[in-house]
Design a protein around this motif. Structure first.
Motif, PDB file in Angstrom:
ATOM      1  N   LYS A  31      30.942  28.034 -90.995  1.00 35.73           N
ATOM      2  CA  LYS A  31      31.916  27.766 -89.934  1.00 35.73           C
ATOM      3  C   LYS A  31      31.316  28.091 -88.576  1.00 35.73           C
ATOM      4  O   LYS A  31      31.518  27.368 -87.589  1.00 35.73           O
ATOM      5  CB  LYS A  31      33.188  28.570 -90.191  1.00 35.73           C
ATOM      6  N   ALA A  32      30.574  29.191 -88.477  1.00 37.12           N
ATOM      7  CA  ALA A  32      29.924  29.545 -87.218  1.00 37.12           C
ATOM      8  C   ALA A  32      28.900  28.491 -86.815  1.00 37.12           C
ATOM      9  O   ALA A  32      28.807  28.106 -85.640  1.00 37.12           O
ATOM     10  CB  ALA A  32      29.261  30.916 -87.344  1.00 37.12           C
ATOM     11  N   ASP A  33      28.135  28.014 -87.792  1.00 35.60           N
ATOM     12  CA  ASP A  33      27.154  26.966 -87.507  1.00 35.60           C
ATOM     13  C   ASP A  33      27.845  25.702 -87.000  1.00 35.60           C
ATOM     14  O   ASP A  33      27.358  25.039 -86.075  1.00 35.60           O
ATOM     15  CB  ASP A  33      26.342  26.645 -88.768  1.00 35.60           C
ATOM     16  N   LEU A  34      28.988  25.368 -87.611  1.00 39.65           N
ATOM     17  CA  LEU A  34      29.755  24.201 -87.172  1.00 39.65           C
ATOM     18  C   LEU A  34      30.202  24.357 -85.727  1.00 39.65           C
ATOM     19  O   LEU A  34      30.096  23.413 -84.930  1.00 39.65           O
ATOM     20  CB  LEU A  34      30.966  24.019 -88.084  1.00 39.65           C
ATOM     21  N   GLU A  35      30.717  25.520 -85.372  1.00 42.04           N
ATOM     22  CA  GLU A  35      31.164  25.732 -83.989  1.00 42.04           C
ATOM     23  C   GLU A  35      30.030  25.499 -83.007  1.00 42.04           C
ATOM     24  O   GLU A  35      30.207  24.874 -81.953  1.00 42.04           O
ATOM     25  CB  GLU A  35      31.711  27.150 -83.824  1.00 42.04           C
TER      26      GLU A  35
END
Length: 489
Positions: A106-110
């Motif tokens: 999720k952090a990578d997506l952000e």
């Protein structure tokens, strides 16, 4: 990486706010914690109404110079900011994981999506921003887009980077200056990170202000005369308050609020694919997403097969600290949200819903939950959950699905799973929603696509791509004559 050389090292921002420089806040400071452990993560400057007033005046003073500066230089700043995110990706991702309770993907997506929004903003600088209108001989008549002036951005905790940068970047690209208030629970991911990348990218001083603050700061932004527009993302309840104050002060508003979104599974769908979509739409980031699949509608012929698979997934998805192991779900953002969610589950079970999985928690870690036999009127059917609960209602006909999905005052997203595209189109054409997806769940967003909702999900504004021109500029009529006319008066 040692703290002494880290891009987000606290020595730069601790106890400070940002106005182009890192300065002390008149409101003091605020300590924020890691939701997975309860440990202190840092201490940020706490902006009050005086800080907002000063920032608004400073932002207004430099807005014209920013708007009229060389477009190539402005575009280069956005591209440099995106490059800095890529350069420091791993360090920035750790902050998002720890501050929001997110799993690493999720952090990578952000971070990827933040780069996309910055690249879109850079592209706006070479797009046409006006129209040549019909005019008489010796006259030129133009409709052109001009900035509002100062834009106030107020963002939430769940996707703090994306839900901040999607307003900040296009507001700056269209010639506005920005005063930004990130959520106090995520002041680094939603504020400091953005300030640092623009600072390092060469954004002129005073063009962006980052002021973590409580309700006092938000109210001040909505009432200060030098702030012309408010872009708010958050709950419907707070959005009503923001809209009331900003409206009373005649400000342009873009309100993106909560949603009760439906994922409809028709009886010709593949049960395995359907269950995967249900679990993703309901459980991603612990369900703390405004377009989460909060209302799962299963057609009776496929319901048992899908429910069995979703229950299996819920019982086996690992929950824990994303910094200490590979987990599918991290913690909810705070204890208050845990208690609210537990209340919804317990009240719904008392009203007749059946609990097949989950429904329990340890500290802020809430187990993936499955509720069936859900009917209209139950809290889990009516209220936005903002937690990992698959709330399942069984229906018989397509018309019944349309009625159930439409039984809401605000829907950001709608998903329909069916291999029969004609059935899917028939349904999405009849259910009001901000964005609709055939053969996908509801948690979707891309930087170039319009995103937003109406009713209690927002005031109809949109973010993304060409519609950013609609939100962050206003039309101005400009005429030019070869010589001034002689009027008879």
């Amino acid at each position: 990486m040692t703290d002494a050389i880290a891009f987000l090292r606290p020595a730069i921002w601790q106890d400070r706010i940002f106005n182009g420089d890192w300065i002390a806040a008149k409101g003091g400071n605020h300590t924020f914690t890691e939701p997975a452990t309860g440990e202190q993560l840092g201490r940020i400057g706490l902006a009050n109404a005086d800080d907002v007033a000063l920032a608004a005046v400073q932002a207004r003073a430099v807005q014209t110079a920013w708007a009229t500066s060389d477009y190539k230089e402005r575009a280069a700043i956005f591209r440099k900011a995106a490059a800095l995110i890529n350069e420091h990706h791993d360090e920035l991702a750790v902050w998002i994981v720890r501050e929001t309770g997110a799993i690493r993907p999720k952090a990578d997506l952000e971070l990827r999506e933040a780069c996309a929004h910055l690249q879109e903003a850079a592209a706006m600088l070479t797009q046409p921003k006006g129209q040549l209108l019909a005019s008489g001989s010796g006259q030129m008549s133009i409709a052109r887009r001009v900035p509002h002036g100062v834009v106030g951005v107020i963002s939430p905790f769940n996707f703090p980077l994306i839900l901040s940068i999607r307003s900040i970047a296009p507001a700056l690209a269209t010639g506005n200056t920005v005063v930004h208030k990130p959520d106090l629970q995520t002041p680094v991911s939603g504020g400091v990170l953005i300030a640092r990348i623009f600072e390092a990218a060469g954004l002129p001083k005073g063009v962006l202000h980052v002021l973590p603050g409580a309700a006092e700061a938000g109210q001040a932004m909505c009432s200060h005369p030098d702030i012309a527009m408010i872009a708010f993302t958050g709950s419907t309840a707070v959005g009503r308050s923001i809209g009331e104050v900003a409206g009373r002060n005649l400000k342009k508003m873009s309100l993106e609020l909560g949603g009760k979104n439906s994922l409809i599974i028709l009886d010709d769908a593949d049960p395995d694919i359907a269950a995967a979509n249900v679990a993703w739409g309901a459980y991603l980031h612990q369900g703390q997403i405004c377009m989460a699949s909060g209302r799962i509608l299963l057609q009776r012929g496929i319901a048992d097969a899908v429910i069995e698979r979703v229950v299996t997934k819920a019982r086996h998805l690992p929950v824990g600290d994303p910094m200490k192991g590979q987990v599918a779900l991290g913690p909810l953002i705070n204890a208050r949200q845990v208690q609210r969610l537990q209340g919804i589950v317990e009240d719904s079970v008392a009203a007749g819903a059946t609990l097949l999985a989950g429904g329990s928690y340890d500290r802020q870690f809430y187990q993936p939950t499955v509720l069936t036999d859900v009917r209209p009127g139950m809290r889990c059917f009516e209220e936005e959950l903002f937690g990992p609960v698959a709330s399942i209602t069984v229906f018989d006909t397509d018309q019944e699905a349309i009625a159930l999905a439409s039984a809401t005052s605000g829907c950001l997203a709608l998903g329909v799973i069916t291999p029969t595209l004609a059935r899917g189109m028939y349904i999405v054409d009849r259910v009001p929603a901000g964005h609709v997806h055939i053969n996908d769940q509801t948690v979707l967003a891309e930087a170039h696509a319009p995103f937003g909702g109406g009713g209690t999900s927002g005031n109809g504004g949109r973010h993304g791509g060409a519609v950013d021109w609609d939100e962050f500029t206003q039309w101005q009529w400009l005429t030019m004559k070869t010589e001034a006319p002689r009027y008879p008066f």
